[in-house]
Design an enzyme around this catalytic site. Structure first.
Site, PDB file in Angstrom:
ATOM      1  CD  GLU A  34      -1.868  -2.367   1.613  1.00  0.00           C
ATOM      2  OE1 GLU A  34      -2.689  -3.405   1.911  1.00  0.00           O
ATOM      3  OE2 GLU A  34      -0.413  -2.501   1.859  1.00  0.00           O
ATOM      4  CD  GLN A  87      -7.012  -7.284   8.084  1.00  0.00           C
ATOM      5  OE1 GLN A  87      -8.056  -7.005   7.272  1.00  0.00           O
ATOM      6  NE2 GLN A  87      -5.993  -7.576   7.511  1.00  0.00           N
ATOM      7  CE  LYS A 113     -17.207  -6.645   4.035  1.00  0.00           C
ATOM      8  NZ  LYS A 113     -16.695  -7.993   4.234  1.00  0.00           N
TER       9      LYS A 113
END
Length: 568
Positions: free
Chosen positions: A50, A113, A162
Site C-alpha cells: 500500500e 483489522q 464496510k
C-alpha cells in the site's frame, strides 16, 4: 438512482474525472472492489504494497497536477499508506486516499483489522473523514477532492466502514458550489502589500528570486520568467522548484541549499533583496537562520498564510495565489539592469566550474555524476526523472538540468527512501507519452522493489537507473566527514539487480564503465516495456558542495580546485 455506498464511491470518482487509481484489496474494502467491475472507465492498478499505492498516486499528481487516488483496506492496509501520505503532505501533493473500515457497529471493539485510521493520519493529511452516514458519502467525496486540490494542495483520507459501502440509498450527485466554514484559500495580495513589494523591488541593487515548488504547482512559470527578465534578477531554485525556470536561462543560478550551487548560495547571502516565491525557507535551504541573508530585505509570497514569518522574518509577506499575486505586481514593475551584480555571480559560477568533478580526468571508476550527466545528454534533457532520496538525488539535482516544470519529481520535505520506483509508475500513468526514468539508489530501491511486479503486470514503459555504490551513500558521506569514518550500518550487501530484474521478466543491463553509457540509454529507450539498468559506481564518491548542519549557507565544504589538490 439507487446505489450502494461502494457504487457511490466509484460514481463520484468517475464524475471527478478519475481515470486511474492505485490500490490493494482486502475484506473491509471488498464491496468497493466489487463495484469497480461496473466501472471499467477507471483503471485500477494492483500494487504490491500500500505504500506503493500512495507514492504512485503522488507521482501521478505531481506529473499531471490532477488529484491522485489510492485505495486500501482497513488496519494494516490503511496504516501502510501513512508514509506516502506524509510524503505528499510535506510536498503539498494532492491525493485522495480511500480506506475500508470495519462496520459501524463494531468500531471501538478492537475488531479484526480495526484501526483508528483518522486518528493515525490526522497529522499527515490536510483533512480526513470517517463516514458514519451513507447519505453524506457523495458530499464527503466531492469535498475531499476540492480540499485536496485547492489552496495549498495536500492529501485527504476518507475512511468508509464496510456496512456503509453495502448500504443502498438514493444517489444524487451534489452539484452545488462547495463552501466550507473557515476554509477560504487566499487569492490576491492587498494593495498596500503590493505597493510595499514594488517599492523594495525598485530600490534593490542585488536582488535574487527564490523559486520553489509553488511556482510549478501554481502554474506561474511564465510570470516568474517575466519578473526575472524585466528586473534582471537572478533566479535560484529549490529542489522541488527545479524546472520552474529553464536551467539554461542566463538568469538561472542553479539550486540553493545544503547541496546547492555555490554561486546560488553566495548570491543569497550577499543579496540586498530576496523575493521568495512559493517556497517555505526550510532548514535545507537556509543553513543556520542566525546568519541567513543578513543584509537582505525579504518579500515572501505563498498560498499558505502559516508559512509567512514561520521560519524567516520577512519585510513584506503576501498570502495568496502566486500567479494572481505576480499578475498584480508585473504591470507596475519597471525594467532594471543589475550588470555588476550579475557579473559577480558569473565569477562565482566560474570558480565553481573549476571544482566540478566532471572536469577531472577520472578513468579508473564510473562516477554517479557521470552517469546522471550522461543520462541527461543521451535523453536530450527531455526525460521526466523521478528520484529516490540520497546521493543520487543530489547528483540528479546537480547534473540533470531541467527546462520545463514537473519534469523532476522527488521527495523533498520528508526525504522518503523508496519513493522513486512507485512514483515513477504513477508519473508514467499520468504522462504516458513521456520518457520516464526512475533514478534510484541501491538502498532506497530495495525498500519498494516489490513494485517491479506491478511494473511488469501493467507492462508500462518506465526505465530504472540504479546508481549502485553498495553503500547507504549519503549517510556514509556524513560518517566520513563528521564521524571519523566509522562506517556503521552503511555498507550494503546487494542482490544481483540484473538477475532480480530477470526474475520479474524485465530486461536489464549492467554498466561498469563510462564508454557503456550511450549504449545503455539506447538499450533502455528502444526496448519495449520496462527496463532496468544497474550502474556500478565508485563507492566513496562525495557530493559537494555541502553545508554542514548548523553552518551558515555560505560556509560550504567544497571540492578543492585541481591546483589546490596538487599543493595538498
Amino acid at each position: 438512482m439507487k446505489l450502494t455506498g461502494a457504487e457511490i464511491i466509484m460514481e463520484c470518482l468517475l464524475r471527478e474525472g478519475v481515470e486511474v487509481m492505485f490500490g490493494y484489496p482486502g475484506g473491509a474494502i471488498l464491496p468497493t472492489y466489487d463495484a469497480m467491475t461496473k466501472y471499467p472507465q477507471i483503471h485500477h492498478v494492483l500494487v504490491r504494497h500500500e505504500q506503493g499505492a500512495a507514492h504512485m498516486a503522488d507521482g501521478y499528481a505531481r506529473a499531471t497536477g490532477k488529484v491522485g487516488v489510492a485505495i486500501a483496506t482497513s488496519g494494516p492496509g490503511a496504516t501502510n499508506l501513512v508514509t506516502g501520505l506524509a510524503t505528499a503532505m510535506m510536498d503539498s501533493s494532492p491525493i485522495v486516499a480511500i480506506t475500508g473500515q470495519v462496520s459501524r457497529g463494531v468500531i471501538g471493539s478492537d475488531a479484526f483489522q480495526e484501526c483508528d485510521v483518522t486518528g493515525v493520519t490526522l497529522p499527515v493529511t490536510k483533512h480526513n473523514y470517517l463516514v458514519m452516514n451513507t447519505h453524506e458519502l457523495p458530499y464527503i467525496i466531492r469535498e475531499a477532492f476540492y480540499i485536496a486540490r485547492s489552496g495549498r494542495p495536500g492529501p485527504v483520507l476518507i475512511d468508509v466502514p464496510k456496512d456503509v459501502q453495502n448500504e443502498s440509498i438514493e444517489f444524487v450527485y451534489p452539484e452545488d458550489e462547495i463552501h466550507l466554514p473557515g476554509y477560504r484559500p487566499p487569492q490576491g495580495g492587498s494593495a498596500d502589500d503590493i505597493a510595499a513589494a514594488l517599492e523594495l523591488i525598485a530600490k534593490a541593487q542585488r536582488p535574487i528570486i527564490l523559486a520553489g515548488h509553488g511556482v510549478v504547482m501554481g502554474g506561474a512559470t511564465q510570470e516568474l520568467r517575466e519578473l526575472a527578465e524585466r528586473t534582471q534578477s537572478p533566479v535560484s531554485l529549490t529542489l522541488l522548484g527545479k524546472g520552474a525556470m529553464p536551467e539554461d536561462h542566463p538568469l538561472t543560478v542553479g539550486m540553493m541549499g545544503m547541496h546547492g550551487n555555490a554561486a546560488s548560495n553566495f548570491a543569497i547571502q550577499e543579496s540586498d533583496l530576496i523575493i521568495a516565491l512559493g517556497m517555505r525557507f526550510d532548514d535545507r535551504v537556509t543553513g543556520t537562520l542566525k546568519t541567513y541573508a543578513p543584509n537582505a530585505k525579504k518579500i515572501h509570497v505563498d498560498i499558505d498564510p502559516s508559512e509567512i514569518n514561520k521560519n524567516v522574518h520577512v519585510d513584506v509577506g503576501i498570502a495568496g495565489d502566486l500567479r494572481t499575486v505576480l499578475s498584480q505586481l508585473l504591470p507596475s514593475v519597471q525594467p532594471q539592469q543589475h550588470s555588476e551584480w550579475l557579473n559577480r555571480i558569473r565569477d562565482w559560477h566560474e570558480d565553481a566550474d573549476e571544482r566540478d568533478i566532471l572536469k577531472r580526468d577520472i578513468k579508473d571508476a564510473l562516477l554517479g555524476a557521470q552517469v546522471v550527466n550522461d543520462l541527461w545528454k543521451f535523453t536530450d534533457g527531455n526525460a521526466v526523472t523521478v528520484t529516490d532520496v540520497g546521493q543520487h538525488q543530489m547528483l540528479e539535482a546537480q547534473y540533470y538540468p531541467h527546462q520545463r516544470p514537473a519534469s523532476m519529481l522527488t521527495s523533498g520535505g520528508l526525504g522518503t527512501m523508496g519513493f522513486g520506483l512507485p512514483a515513477a509508475i504513477g508519473a508514467k500513468f499520468g504522462k504516458p507519452d513521456e520518457d520516464v526514468w526512475a533514478i534510484v539508489g541501491d538502498g532506497g530501491f530495495q525498500m519498494t522493489l516489490c513494485e517491479l511486479a506491478t511494473l511488469r503486470q501493467e507492462n508500462i514503459k518506465v526505465n530504472i537507473a540504479i546508481i549502485n555504490n553498495s553503500y547507504l551513500g549519503m549517510v556514509r558521506q556524513w560518517q566520513e566527514l563528521f564521524y571519523e569514518e566509522r562506517y556503521n550500518a552503511t555498507p550494503m550487501f546487494n542482490p544481483d539487480f540484473c538477475k532480480l530484474a530477470e526474475a520479474y521478466g524485465i530486461p536489464s543491463m549492467k554498466v561498469t564503465s563510462r564508454d557503456q553509457m550511450e549504449a545503455s540509454v539506447k538499450f533502455a529507450r528502444e526496448t519495449p516495456g520496462p527496463v532496468l539498468i544497474e550502474y556500478v559506481v565508485q563507492k566513496e564518491e562525495m557530493i559537494y558542495p555541502m553545508v554542514p548542519a548548523g553552518a551558515a549557507l555560505h560556509d560550504m565544504v567544497r571540492r578543492p580546485k585541481p591546483d589546490e589538490e596538487e599543493q595538498k
